[in-house]
Motif scaffolding. Structure first.
Motif, short mmCIF file in Angstrom:
data_model
loop_
_atom_site.label_atom_id
_atom_site.label_comp_id
_atom_site.label_asym_id
_atom_site.label_seq_id
_atom_site.Cartn_x
_atom_site.Cartn_y
_atom_site.Cartn_z
N VAL A 23 -7.45 -44.65 -12.62
CA VAL A 23 -6.95 -44.46 -11.26
C VAL A 23 -6.22 -43.12 -11.14
O VAL A 23 -6.38 -42.39 -10.15
N HIS A 24 -5.45 -42.77 -12.17
CA HIS A 24 -4.71 -41.50 -12.12
C HIS A 24 -5.65 -40.30 -12.19
O HIS A 24 -5.42 -39.30 -11.50
N VAL A 25 -6.69 -40.39 -12.99
CA VAL A 25 -7.66 -39.29 -13.05
C VAL A 25 -8.40 -39.18 -11.72
O VAL A 25 -8.59 -38.09 -11.18
N LEU A 26 -8.84 -40.33 -11.18
CA LEU A 26 -9.55 -40.32 -9.89
C LEU A 26 -8.69 -39.72 -8.78
O LEU A 26 -9.20 -39.01 -7.90
N GLY A 27 -7.39 -40.00 -8.82
CA GLY A 27 -6.50 -39.50 -7.79
C GLY A 27 -6.02 -38.08 -8.00
O GLY A 27 -5.27 -37.54 -7.18
N GLY A 28 -6.43 -37.47 -9.12
CA GLY A 28 -6.01 -36.11 -9.41
C GLY A 28 -4.60 -36.00 -9.93
O GLY A 28 -4.02 -34.91 -9.98
N ALA A 43 -8.27 -35.05 -17.31
CA ALA A 43 -9.06 -35.87 -18.23
C ALA A 43 -8.57 -35.74 -19.66
O ALA A 43 -8.46 -36.73 -20.39
N ASP A 44 -8.25 -34.52 -20.10
CA ASP A 44 -7.78 -34.31 -21.47
C ASP A 44 -6.47 -35.06 -21.73
O ASP A 44 -6.26 -35.60 -22.82
N ASP A 45 -5.60 -35.08 -20.73
CA ASP A 45 -4.33 -35.80 -20.89
C ASP A 45 -4.57 -37.31 -20.96
O ASP A 45 -3.89 -38.02 -21.70
N ALA A 46 -5.55 -37.79 -20.20
CA ALA A 46 -5.88 -39.21 -20.26
C ALA A 46 -6.41 -39.58 -21.65
O ALA A 46 -6.02 -40.62 -22.22
N LEU A 47 -7.26 -38.74 -22.21
CA LEU A 47 -7.80 -39.00 -23.55
C LEU A 47 -6.70 -38.95 -24.60
O LEU A 47 -6.68 -39.78 -25.53
N ALA A 48 -5.77 -38.01 -24.47
CA ALA A 48 -4.66 -37.92 -25.43
C ALA A 48 -3.78 -39.17 -25.35
O ALA A 48 -3.33 -39.69 -26.38
N THR A 49 -3.56 -39.64 -24.14
CA THR A 49 -2.76 -40.87 -23.97
C THR A 49 -3.47 -42.06 -24.58
O THR A 49 -2.85 -42.88 -25.28
N LEU A 50 -4.77 -42.16 -24.36
CA LEU A 50 -5.55 -43.25 -24.96
C LEU A 50 -5.45 -43.20 -26.48
O LEU A 50 -5.23 -44.22 -27.13
N ASP A 51 -5.61 -42.01 -27.06
CA ASP A 51 -5.55 -41.89 -28.52
C ASP A 51 -4.18 -42.31 -29.06
O ASP A 51 -4.09 -42.94 -30.12
N GLY A 52 -3.12 -41.97 -28.34
CA GLY A 52 -1.79 -42.38 -28.77
C GLY A 52 -1.65 -43.89 -28.80
O GLY A 52 -1.06 -44.46 -29.73
N HIS A 53 -2.22 -44.56 -27.82
CA HIS A 53 -2.13 -46.02 -27.79
C HIS A 53 -3.09 -46.68 -28.77
O HIS A 53 -2.82 -47.79 -29.24
N LEU A 54 -4.17 -46.00 -29.09
CA LEU A 54 -5.03 -46.51 -30.16
C LEU A 54 -4.29 -46.49 -31.50
O LEU A 54 -4.51 -47.36 -32.35
N ALA A 105 -19.77 -37.29 -13.58
CA ALA A 105 -20.14 -37.75 -12.24
C ALA A 105 -20.49 -39.25 -12.21
O ALA A 105 -20.08 -39.97 -11.30
N ASP A 106 -21.25 -39.71 -13.22
CA ASP A 106 -21.62 -41.13 -13.24
C ASP A 106 -20.39 -42.02 -13.37
O ASP A 106 -20.24 -43.02 -12.67
N ARG A 107 -19.51 -41.66 -14.30
CA ARG A 107 -18.32 -42.50 -14.52
C ARG A 107 -17.30 -42.36 -13.39
O ARG A 107 -16.55 -43.29 -13.12
N GLU A 108 -17.32 -41.22 -12.70
CA GLU A 108 -16.44 -41.10 -11.53
C GLU A 108 -16.91 -42.06 -10.44
O GLU A 108 -16.10 -42.76 -9.82
N LEU A 109 -18.23 -42.11 -10.20
CA LEU A 109 -18.75 -43.05 -9.21
C LEU A 109 -18.41 -44.48 -9.61
O LEU A 109 -17.93 -45.27 -8.79
#
Length: 200
Positions: A167-172, A176-187, A99-103
Motif C-alpha cells: 500500500v505504501h509503495v502504491l501510494g508513493g 521499492a528499494d526501501d520496501a525490499l530492505a524492510t522486508l529483508d530486515g523482518h525476514l 507493471a503487472d504487480r502494480e496492477l
C-alpha cells in the motif's frame, strides 16, 4: 465449420477486463456491463460465462494466483530448497515492483474494500490468506535456524508487513528499494540473521 471457443480462455479474458477495471476504478460500483465494455464484448456474453459479479471476481482471484505461481516457478531463487529464499520470493510477488504487480496490488486493495460487505469474496480472501500463512510458517519451521518468533507469529507478521508495504509503495510513500530492505530486515526476525541472503 465454426471456430471452437475455449471457455477457460474466454473466462480469463473477461477476468483480465475485471482486473483492469478494478485497478482503475475500484469495485464497489462496477457491473458486468462495465466489464463487458472493457473487454469489448456484449453484456450477454459476460453473463453466459459468469452469473454474478462475485462469481467473476472469485475466478479473477484464481487467474492472479496462477500468474503469481508462474512467476515463482520462473524465479531462480525458488530452484533450490533454501526456505528463506522461497519465502522471500513469494512475498516479493506481493509487492508492486513492476507493471503487472502494480496492477495486482491495486486490485488487491479494491478486493479488500469490496470484501468488507461481500461474504463470498471475503471467505475466498480468508482462505487464500490462511493457505499462504501456513506455507510461510512451514518454511520458517523447515529452516532449522528460526529467529526469536514463533513461526505462526512470524508468518502472520510477514504477510501483514508485505500488505502494508504494498500500500505504501502504491501510494508513493515508500520507494521499492526501501520496501525490499524492510522486508529483508523482518525476514531476519523470522529466520534469524544467519539465514542465507538472496541474490539481488
Amino acid at each position: 465449420m465454426p471456430k471452437q471457443v475455449d471457455p477457460h480462455e474466454r473466462r480469463t479474458l473477461l477476468a483480465d477486463a475485471l482486473l483492469r477495471v478494478a485497478a482503475r476504478d475500484g469495485l464497489m460500483d462496477v457491473s458486468l456491463r462495465h466489464v463487458a465494455t472493457e473487454a469489448g464484448v456484449t453484456a450477454g456474453m459476460v453473463q453466459h460465462y459468469f452469473r454474478t459479479k462475485d462469481e467473476m471476481m472469485v475466478f479473477a482471484l484464481d487467474v492472479v494466483a496462477a500468474r503469481v505461481q508462474a512467476r515463482l516457478e520462473d524465479d531462480p531463487d525458488t530452484a533450490g530448497r533454501d526456505p528463506r529464499r522461497l519465502v522471500r520470493s513469494l512475498l516479493v510477488q506481493l509487492l508492486p515492483l513492476d507493471a503487472d504487480r502494480e496492477l495486482e496490488g491495486r486490485v488487491a486493495v479494491a478486493y479488500h474494500a469490496y470484501a468488507a460487505t461481500r461474504p463470498d469474496v471475503a471467505a475466498r480472501l480468508r482462505e487464500d490468506t490462511r493457505g499462504m500463512r501456513a506455507a510461510v510458517a512451514e518454511h520458517i519451521r523447515a529452516a532449522g535456524h528460526p529467529g526469536p518468533l514463533d513461526p505462526e507469529v512470524a508468518a502472520t507478521g510477514l504477510l501483514a508487513l508485505v500488505e502494508g508495504l504494498a500500500v505504501h509503495v502504491l501510494g508513493g510513500h515508500l520507494a521499492a528499494d526501501d520496501a525490499l530492505a524492510t522486508l529483508d530486515g523482518h525476514l531476519d526476525l523470522a529466520f534469524g540473521p544467519d539465514g542465507l541472503r538472496p541474490r539481488e
